[in-house]
Design a protein around this motif. Structure first.
Motif, PDB file in Angstrom:
ATOM      1  N   ASP A  17      35.169  34.333  36.262  1.00  0.00           N
ATOM      2  CA  ASP A  17      35.889  35.463  36.826  1.00  0.00           C
ATOM      3  C   ASP A  17      36.894  36.034  35.851  1.00  0.00           C
ATOM      4  OD1 ASP A  17      35.963  34.287  40.229  1.00  0.00           O
ATOM      5  OD2 ASP A  17      34.655  35.731  39.252  1.00  0.00           O
ATOM      6  N   ASN A  98      42.537  41.315  37.784  1.00  0.00           N
ATOM      7  CA  ASN A  98      41.088  41.199  37.943  1.00  0.00           C
ATOM      8  C   ASN A  98      40.870  40.840  39.408  1.00  0.00           C
ATOM      9  OD1 ASN A  98      38.405  40.492  38.038  1.00  0.00           O
ATOM     10  ND2 ASN A  98      38.583  38.736  36.663  1.00  0.00           N
ATOM     11  N   PHE A  99      40.489  41.819  40.225  1.00  0.00           N
ATOM     12  CA  PHE A  99      40.332  41.562  41.654  1.00  0.00           C
ATOM     13  C   PHE A  99      39.347  40.432  41.918  1.00  0.00           C
ATOM     14  CE2 PHE A  99      42.563  45.503  42.166  1.00  0.00           C
ATOM     15  CZ  PHE A  99      43.112  45.449  43.434  1.00  0.00           C
ATOM     16  N   SER A 100      38.408  40.225  41.015  1.00  0.00           N
ATOM     17  CA  SER A 100      37.402  39.184  41.207  1.00  0.00           C
ATOM     18  C   SER A 100      37.959  37.777  41.052  1.00  0.00           C
ATOM     19  CB  SER A 100      36.256  39.378  40.203  1.00  0.00           C
ATOM     20  OG  SER A 100      35.742  40.689  40.286  1.00  0.00           O
ATOM     21  N   SER A 104      44.569  36.453  40.881  1.00  0.00           N
ATOM     22  CA  SER A 104      45.282  37.730  40.833  1.00  0.00           C
ATOM     23  C   SER A 104      46.257  37.871  41.998  1.00  0.00           C
ATOM     24  CB  SER A 104      44.287  38.892  40.830  1.00  0.00           C
ATOM     25  OG  SER A 104      43.662  39.013  39.570  1.00  0.00           O
ATOM     26  N   GLY A 129      43.791  47.508  35.934  1.00  0.00           N
ATOM     27  CA  GLY A 129      42.749  46.694  36.529  1.00  0.00           C
ATOM     28  C   GLY A 129      41.472  46.684  35.703  1.00  0.00           C
ATOM     29  N   SER A 131      38.025  44.561  36.645  1.00  0.00           N
ATOM     30  CA  SER A 131      37.446  43.558  37.535  1.00  0.00           C
ATOM     31  C   SER A 131      35.967  43.351  37.260  1.00  0.00           C
ATOM     32  CB  SER A 131      37.635  43.975  39.002  1.00  0.00           C
ATOM     33  OG  SER A 131      39.007  44.120  39.296  1.00  0.00           O
ATOM     34  N   GLY A 136      36.424  46.464  42.713  1.00  0.00           N
ATOM     35  CA  GLY A 136      37.802  46.351  42.257  1.00  0.00           C
ATOM     36  C   GLY A 136      38.288  47.627  41.581  1.00  0.00           C
ATOM     37  N   TRP A 165      40.792  40.815  49.828  1.00  0.00           N
ATOM     38  CA  TRP A 165      39.662  40.454  48.961  1.00  0.00           C
ATOM     39  C   TRP A 165      39.372  38.966  49.099  1.00  0.00           C
ATOM     40  CZ3 TRP A 165      37.150  43.538  44.981  1.00  0.00           C
ATOM     41  CH2 TRP A 165      36.264  42.812  44.175  1.00  0.00           C
TER      42      TRP A 165
END
Length: 266
Positions: A17, A98-100, A104, A129, A131, A136, A165
């Motif tokens: 990730d 990184n929304f994944s 985060s 950002g 992602s 994201g 998320w």
């Protein structure tokens, strides 16, 4: 021409990730990427001397984010979205999300906690950002839109979006069908759920008129992509190896906490 005559310096690869930057740090310092304080920003895609000559012979020049994005009405807010503080504040906290990555949400919570002890006239917070999962980009884009259209509402939105998320991923995992969040409806756990950004629209003050929601959604994806480009530039410039990351006055903070962020500002 650039591809033949020069080597791109912002190559990246993914591992799990996290985004891994291949090259080493190329710069440093505070406010280098602030378009409100600098007319010329770092450009890590500048070509070699041979490329410069070839472009010059054709009456062209190297591309820059300022040239490429200048046609957009809010381009400065997109390449440097300030969610807290004043544009000309001397101090700077850059947050790369990184929304994944589940981390985060934790890192962002520490930034929010630190902001409670920061003077807006002395330090600003800008967010970027990049992602692994495409949705994201939309979520980051809404943060950008809020930063310039609903001042003061971008930070609580990011707290909500990062939490939702992770909650949605956990809910999907509990029923054995975790999805890659490519499109908005991938980020739902049941047929009754709204996608993350639509779930927040009703919380805005003033609300987005129904006939503007589609236009705002499109803007979010475009703005998120502009911002993502700058996120890769910043990561390379400061030698960031993985996201999420926090950079305080040009220094990358290892395992960032509110206390570490505030200490770095001093």
């Amino acid at each position: 021409l650039l591809g033949c005559a020069s080597r791109s310096s912002d190559q990246s690869a993914s591992q799990g990730d996290s985004m891994i930057i291949v090259n080493d740090a190329l710069g440093g310092g505070t406010n280098a990427f602030n378009p409100y304080m600098n007319s010329k920003l770092p450009n890590l895609r500048a070509g070699s001397a041979d490329a410069e000559k070839m472009l010059g012979a054709l009456g062209a020049k190297n591309q820059t984010i300022e040239d490429e994005a200048a046609h957009r009405g809010n381009w400065r807010e997109e390449i440097y979205p300030i969610v807290f503080g004043e544009k000309q504040a001397p101090g700077e906290i850059l947050v790369l999300l990184n929304f994944s990555s589940p981390e985060s949400e934790k890192v962002w919570s520490q930034v929010v906690e630190a902001s409670k002890s920061i003077s807006p006239g002395q330090c600003k917070i800008a967010v970027f950002g990049n992602s692994k999962e495409n949705y994201g980009t939309d979520l980051m884009g809404l943060a950008i839109w809020l930063a310039h259209s609903r001042p003061g509402q971008a930070m609580p939105y990011l707290t909500y979006a990062l939490k939702r998320w992770n909650e949605t991923k956990a809910a999907q995992k509990s029923v054995g069908r975790v999805k890659n969040f490519t499109n908005e409806y991938d980020a739902t756990a049941s047929a009754q759920d709204f996608p993350i950004h639509y779930g927040y629209i009703s919380k805005l003050n003033p609300p987005i008129p129904a006939n503007r929601e589609l236009a705002v959604a499109k803007y979010c994806y475009d703005a998120g992509n502009v911002n993502m480009y700058q996120a890769t530039q910043i990561a390379s410039y400061y030698g960031v190896k993985s996201l999420p990351a926090v950079i305080v006055n040009g220094r990358v903070i290892a395992s960032p906490t509110a206390a570490k962020i505030l200490a770095a500002l001093k």
